[in-house]
Scaffold this motif. Structure first.
Motif, mmCIF file in Angstrom:
data_model
loop_
_atom_site.group_PDB
_atom_site.id
_atom_site.type_symbol
_atom_site.label_atom_id
_atom_site.label_comp_id
_atom_site.label_asym_id
_atom_site.label_seq_id
_atom_site.Cartn_x
_atom_site.Cartn_y
_atom_site.Cartn_z
ATOM 1 N N VAL A 1 0.843 -1.211 0.000
ATOM 2 C CA VAL A 1 0.000 0.000 0.000
ATOM 3 C C VAL A 1 0.874 1.256 0.000
ATOM 4 O O VAL A 1 0.644 2.197 -0.764
ATOM 5 C CB VAL A 1 -0.951 -0.008 1.227
ATOM 6 C CG1 VAL A 1 -1.743 1.285 1.327
ATOM 7 C CG2 VAL A 1 -1.893 -1.207 1.165
ATOM 8 N N ILE A 2 1.914 1.255 0.845
ATOM 9 C CA ILE A 2 2.835 2.399 0.895
ATOM 10 C C ILE A 2 3.532 2.574 -0.460
ATOM 11 O O ILE A 2 3.647 3.678 -0.975
ATOM 12 C CB ILE A 2 3.875 2.217 2.031
ATOM 13 C CG1 ILE A 2 3.192 2.355 3.396
ATOM 14 C CG2 ILE A 2 5.022 3.215 1.904
ATOM 15 C CD1 ILE A 2 4.078 2.018 4.590
ATOM 16 N N GLY A 3 3.961 1.443 -1.031
ATOM 17 C CA GLY A 3 4.635 1.468 -2.334
ATOM 18 C C GLY A 3 3.747 2.070 -3.415
ATOM 19 O O GLY A 3 4.206 2.881 -4.228
ATOM 20 N N GLU A 4 2.481 1.684 -3.402
ATOM 21 C CA GLU A 4 1.556 2.219 -4.405
ATOM 22 C C GLU A 4 1.411 3.732 -4.276
ATOM 23 O O GLU A 4 1.368 4.458 -5.261
ATOM 24 C CB GLU A 4 0.187 1.533 -4.274
ATOM 25 C CG GLU A 4 0.175 0.162 -4.959
ATOM 26 C CD GLU A 4 -0.951 -0.746 -4.487
ATOM 27 O OE1 GLU A 4 -1.780 -0.314 -3.659
ATOM 28 O OE2 GLU A 4 -0.981 -1.906 -4.959
ATOM 29 N N LYS A 5 1.396 4.181 -3.036
ATOM 30 C CA LYS A 5 1.256 5.620 -2.783
ATOM 31 C C LYS A 5 2.454 6.403 -3.326
ATOM 32 O O LYS A 5 2.313 7.514 -3.820
ATOM 33 C CB LYS A 5 1.119 5.822 -1.267
ATOM 34 C CG LYS A 5 0.607 7.180 -0.865
ATOM 35 C CD LYS A 5 0.222 7.165 0.608
ATOM 36 C CE LYS A 5 0.006 8.571 1.116
ATOM 37 N NZ LYS A 5 -0.260 8.581 2.560
ATOM 38 N N LEU A 6 3.655 5.784 -3.199
ATOM 39 C CA LEU A 6 4.880 6.494 -3.588
ATOM 40 C C LEU A 6 5.441 6.022 -4.934
ATOM 41 O O LEU A 6 6.533 6.437 -5.319
ATOM 42 C CB LEU A 6 5.954 6.310 -2.495
ATOM 43 C CG LEU A 6 5.630 6.802 -1.086
ATOM 44 C CD1 LEU A 6 6.767 6.490 -0.124
ATOM 45 C CD2 LEU A 6 5.364 8.319 -1.086
#
Lengths: 152, 155
Positions: free
Chosen positions: A28-33
């Motif tokens: 989820v964090i990766g998708e955001k960044l």
């Protein structure tokens, strides 16, 4: 050494401070960044190695789990290096530091559900470590308690 | 608190695995599903038992100075001064503390308000000066050696 950290790393550090509670938080964090999950994890591990991250864990609100009392114990000791190491070995001690410029030179923290227990712990630690002069500073009122969070 | 909730909190306060599915791993170790772990953690966040979950940063490695400071404040001015000090973003902990001897007797002590300040190195002493302008005796207690930092509570 903040100038050695890239902006992208800072963005990731900020996100890692408070991860989403979901099956795959790093995805989820990766998708955001726009970073692949594997890279998020790889960089997080590197941050740990470099010491930017002290640990990866939950910050517990001790009052909410019933640990209502905390005492900061101030000690006057001669061989602070040796005594400090000994004090730190006690599992009930959460923090232990040497501080200079004050009449007390060794500070440590203990927490307990009962106030009396703090006195017992401090006395036991004093006996184990050969501390004769010490004071317990109980928190009588909490005005603020937060976690350190990198701001924008 | 239910036993399983305690078990989850005991585990996550120490370490969350840096893997693709950290909650599944915690669940495996405790014999419950990742869904259960997730729901326990969400509930603990809601009711405030957990403040946050994730990276605990080391401010000193990120360009920040951290310090314990103590202030001597007359009792009738305490509330106002404490709030003023707490209003600084970099103040993370702020307590009224009373000193006791080992026999339980209260001891008169110069400093009664104890707080920690975490601030960018280049701004740190400016903030301390600002706080000193409040007009009270502010004692800086820098640490010269760390023997232990590892908050693990007996839950």
């Amino acid at each position: 050494m903040l100038n050695l950290i890239f902006d992208e790393d800072l963005k990731l550090l900020k996100e890692l401070q408070n991860i989403p509670i979901t099956e795959r938080p790093f995805k989820v964090i990766g998708e955001k960044l726009s970073i692949p999950e594997r890279e998020v994890l790889g960089r997080a591990r590197r941050f740990l190695e470099r010491g930017y991250i002290r640990r990866f864990a939950a910050s517990i609100n001790h009052r909410e789990v019933g640990i209502l009392h905390n005492a900061m114990v101030l000690c006057k000791v001669r061989d602070v290096d040796v005594v400090g190491e000994k004090v730190a070995r006690h599992k009930e001690v959460t923090h232990c530091y040497q501080r200079d410029g004050f009449e007390y030179n060794l500070f440590y923290m203990i927490h307990s559900k009962k106030r009396n227990r703090c006195f017992e712990m401090a006395e036991r630690i004093a006996k184990n470590c050969g501390i004769s002069g010490y004071l317990l500073l109980f928190s009588e009122k909490e005005f603020k308690k937060t976690s350190f969070v990198l701001g924008d | 608190m239910e036993e399983i909730e305690k078990k989850v909190l005991r585990k996550v306060q120490v370490e969350l695995p840096l893997t693709e599915k950290p909650f599944e791993e915690i669940g495996k170790a405790l014999g419950i599903s990742s869904e259960e772990v997730i729901s326990i953690i969400k509930k603990s966040l809601e009711d405030g038992k957990i403040r946050k979950i994730g990276a605990v940063l080391n401010p000193n490695k990120l360009g920040y100075e951290t310090m314990l400071l103590a202030v001597k404040v007359p009792e009738d001015e305490l509330e106002w001064v404490a709030q003023k000090i707490s209003s600084y973003h970099g103040v993370t902990h702020n307590y009224l503390r009373a000193a006791y001897e080992k026999n339980g007797e209260k001891k008169e002590q110069n400093y009664n308000l104890w707080f920690t300040l975490i601030e960018r190195k280049e701004r740190f002493f400016d903030v301390v000066s600002e706080i000193r302008k409040l007009g009270y005796d502010v004692k800086m207690l820098p640490k010269s050696k760390v023997f232990k930092i590892g908050v693990k509570f007996d839950i």
